[in-house]
Scaffold this active site. Structure first.
Site, PDB file in Angstrom:
ATOM      1  N   ASP A   1     119.336  18.525  19.214  1.00  0.00           N
ATOM      2  CA  ASP A   1     119.409  17.063  19.102  1.00  0.00           C
ATOM      3  C   ASP A   1     120.889  16.693  19.080  1.00  0.00           C
ATOM      4  OD1 ASP A   1     119.591  14.405  18.127  1.00  0.00           O
ATOM      5  OD2 ASP A   1     117.764  14.617  16.958  1.00  0.00           O
TER       6      ASP A   1
ATOM      7  N   CYS B   1     122.548  15.867  15.717  1.00  0.00           N
ATOM      8  CA  CYS B   1     122.431  16.877  14.662  1.00  0.00           C
ATOM      9  C   CYS B   1     123.761  17.586  14.460  1.00  0.00           C
ATOM     10  CB  CYS B   1     121.318  17.850  15.058  1.00  0.00           C
ATOM     11  SG  CYS B   1     121.445  19.516  14.393  1.00  0.00           S
TER      12      CYS B   1
END
Length: 239
Positions: free
Chosen positions: A116, A119
């Protein structure tokens, strides 16, 4: 001989009709839970079927009356084997052309990372890509927007996967750059759904070539040591 062929054909057709009847009953039960479009497959469990859904993997009795969710393990050998993940490996490798790949010059291991762009530990992993590659670890990325398929991260990752140069677009995003708009028929919802089936709950989530899932960040040296212990090394330059 002709009668034997006809008998075998009849038996095959009968068994096929039973299988479709079981599937129909199972689909009716799944509908009660709001589950649609599931993929039903045979299971190694007697009297049960494997059901792949967008919410995970189920094991359902052939009469559709009972079901369990979660990984199935085979403990008959020296080491337990996650049968569910072994099944999912085929679906994972079928997405190979959709992956963003950073190939090691002297490849010994291949890991697939559900990532992601929002992240922090995904950023840390990507910043050390040269170190992973130098240790013979090829990294393949699939998209797993943690906030869901309608989030801004999902839209940005969709654009990255649609970019003409995916690696360049991904590098830019992981370096804090703006994501350029792009559209295509790529559907990263398939990536996300597969991650859910693997049991991914956070990113990065690292899938080894044998189906073993390592949750969370592992530094290059730690990842190499873990791979040497848990994953059969590939020949240098192999696939």
């Amino acid at each position: 001989m002709k009668k034997q062929v006809l008998l075998l054909s009849f038996l095959a057709a009968t068994l096929s009709s039973f299988a479709h009847a079981d599937d129909a009953v199972i689909r009716q039960s799944l509908a009660k839970l709001g589950v649609q479009g599931a993929e039903i497959q045979p299971s190694s469990l007697p009297g049960m079927k494997t059901v792949l859904t967008e919410s995970g993997v189920l094991y359902v009795t052939e009469d559709g009356k009972q079901m369990i969710q979660g990984p199935l393990y085979d403990v008959s050998g020296a080491q337990p084997v996650n049968v569910t993940n072994q099944l999912l490996l085929g679906k994972l490798n079928a997405l190979e052309k959709e992956m963003i790949v950073y190939k090691a010059p002297q490849q010994q291991h291949v890991i697939t990372v559900f990532t992601d762009i929002t992240c922090g530990y995904c950023h840390k992993l990507h910043e050390e890509m040269k170190d992973y590659n130098a240790l013979g670890i090829t990294v393949r990325y699939l998209a797993f927007p943690r906030q869901g398929l309608q989030s801004q991260a999902e839209k940005d990752m969709q654009a990255i996967w649609c970019a003409k140069d995916r690696n360049k677009a991904f590098d830019n995003a992981m370096n804090g750059g703006q994501t350029a708009p792009a559209s295509c028929d790529m559907n990263i919802a398939k990536h996300y759904s597969l991650g859910v089936q693997f049991g991914v709950q956070g990113t990065p989530a690292i899938v080894l070539s044998n189906g073993y899932v390592v949750p969370g960040y592992q530094g290059p040296k730690e990842m190499k040591a873990f791979l040497n212990e848990h994953d059969k090394p590939l020949k240098a330059g192999g696939q």
